[in-house]
Design a protein around this motif. Structure first.
Motif, short mmCIF file in Angstrom:
data_model
loop_
_atom_site.label_atom_id
_atom_site.label_comp_id
_atom_site.label_asym_id
_atom_site.label_seq_id
_atom_site.Cartn_x
_atom_site.Cartn_y
_atom_site.Cartn_z
N HIS A 7 -27.87 -17.86 5.22
CA HIS A 7 -28.10 -17.66 6.65
C HIS A 7 -29.53 -18.13 6.90
O HIS A 7 -30.36 -18.04 6.00
CB HIS A 7 -27.92 -16.19 7.00
CG HIS A 7 -28.08 -15.88 8.45
ND1 HIS A 7 -29.32 -15.65 9.01
CD2 HIS A 7 -27.18 -15.76 9.44
CE1 HIS A 7 -29.16 -15.40 10.30
NE2 HIS A 7 -27.87 -15.46 10.59
N PRO A 8 -29.86 -18.63 8.09
CA PRO A 8 -31.23 -19.10 8.34
C PRO A 8 -32.32 -18.07 8.03
O PRO A 8 -33.46 -18.44 7.75
CB PRO A 8 -31.21 -19.46 9.83
CG PRO A 8 -29.79 -19.81 10.11
CD PRO A 8 -28.98 -18.89 9.23
N THR A 9 -32.00 -16.77 8.06
CA THR A 9 -33.02 -15.76 7.81
C THR A 9 -32.87 -15.07 6.45
O THR A 9 -33.55 -14.08 6.18
CB THR A 9 -33.01 -14.68 8.92
OG1 THR A 9 -31.74 -14.03 8.92
CG2 THR A 9 -33.28 -15.29 10.28
N THR A 28 -24.49 -6.66 2.98
CA THR A 28 -25.93 -6.70 3.20
C THR A 28 -26.25 -7.88 4.10
O THR A 28 -25.89 -9.02 3.79
CB THR A 28 -26.69 -6.84 1.87
OG1 THR A 28 -26.29 -5.77 1.00
CG2 THR A 28 -28.19 -6.76 2.09
N LEU A 29 -26.90 -7.58 5.23
CA LEU A 29 -27.29 -8.60 6.19
C LEU A 29 -28.81 -8.71 6.22
O LEU A 29 -29.51 -7.72 6.03
CB LEU A 29 -26.79 -8.24 7.59
CG LEU A 29 -25.28 -8.08 7.77
CD1 LEU A 29 -24.96 -7.67 9.20
CD2 LEU A 29 -24.56 -9.36 7.41
N GLN A 47 -24.94 -3.82 10.83
CA GLN A 47 -26.32 -4.01 11.26
C GLN A 47 -27.13 -4.54 10.09
O GLN A 47 -26.63 -4.61 8.97
CB GLN A 47 -26.90 -2.70 11.76
CG GLN A 47 -26.74 -1.53 10.81
CD GLN A 47 -26.97 -0.22 11.49
OE1 GLN A 47 -27.70 -0.14 12.45
NE2 GLN A 47 -26.36 0.83 10.99
N ALA A 48 -28.36 -4.92 10.33
CA ALA A 48 -29.23 -5.45 9.28
C ALA A 48 -29.36 -4.44 8.14
O ALA A 48 -29.33 -3.24 8.35
CB ALA A 48 -30.60 -5.79 9.86
N GLY A 49 -29.49 -4.96 6.94
CA GLY A 49 -29.62 -4.11 5.76
C GLY A 49 -28.30 -3.95 5.05
O GLY A 49 -27.33 -4.65 5.33
#
Length: 56
Positions: A7-9, A28-29, A47-49
């Motif tokens: 992913h770009p991030t 995990t995002l 969500q993130a994490g």
């Protein structure tokens, strides 16, 4: 089963584990990224994490 997608991030990591009748997903995002896990027509917000989702 597990997988990693760039992913770009950062990376999106997914681990799926079957336990009896249940499926446990660990997702995990990267920071600042949210999303959804869709399984058999049902939506699980993410969500993130790192988070665990139990699916029956």
């Amino acid at each position: 089963m597990s997988g990693r997608v760039p992913h770009p991030t950062g990376f999106v990591d997914v681990v799926l584990k079957r336990t009896g009748d249940a499926l446990e997903a660990t997702v995990t995002l990267p920071d600042g990224v949210s999303g959804d896990l869709f399984w058999k027509g049902k939506r699980y917000p993410l969500q993130a994490g790192s988070q665990k989702v139990s699916i029956r």
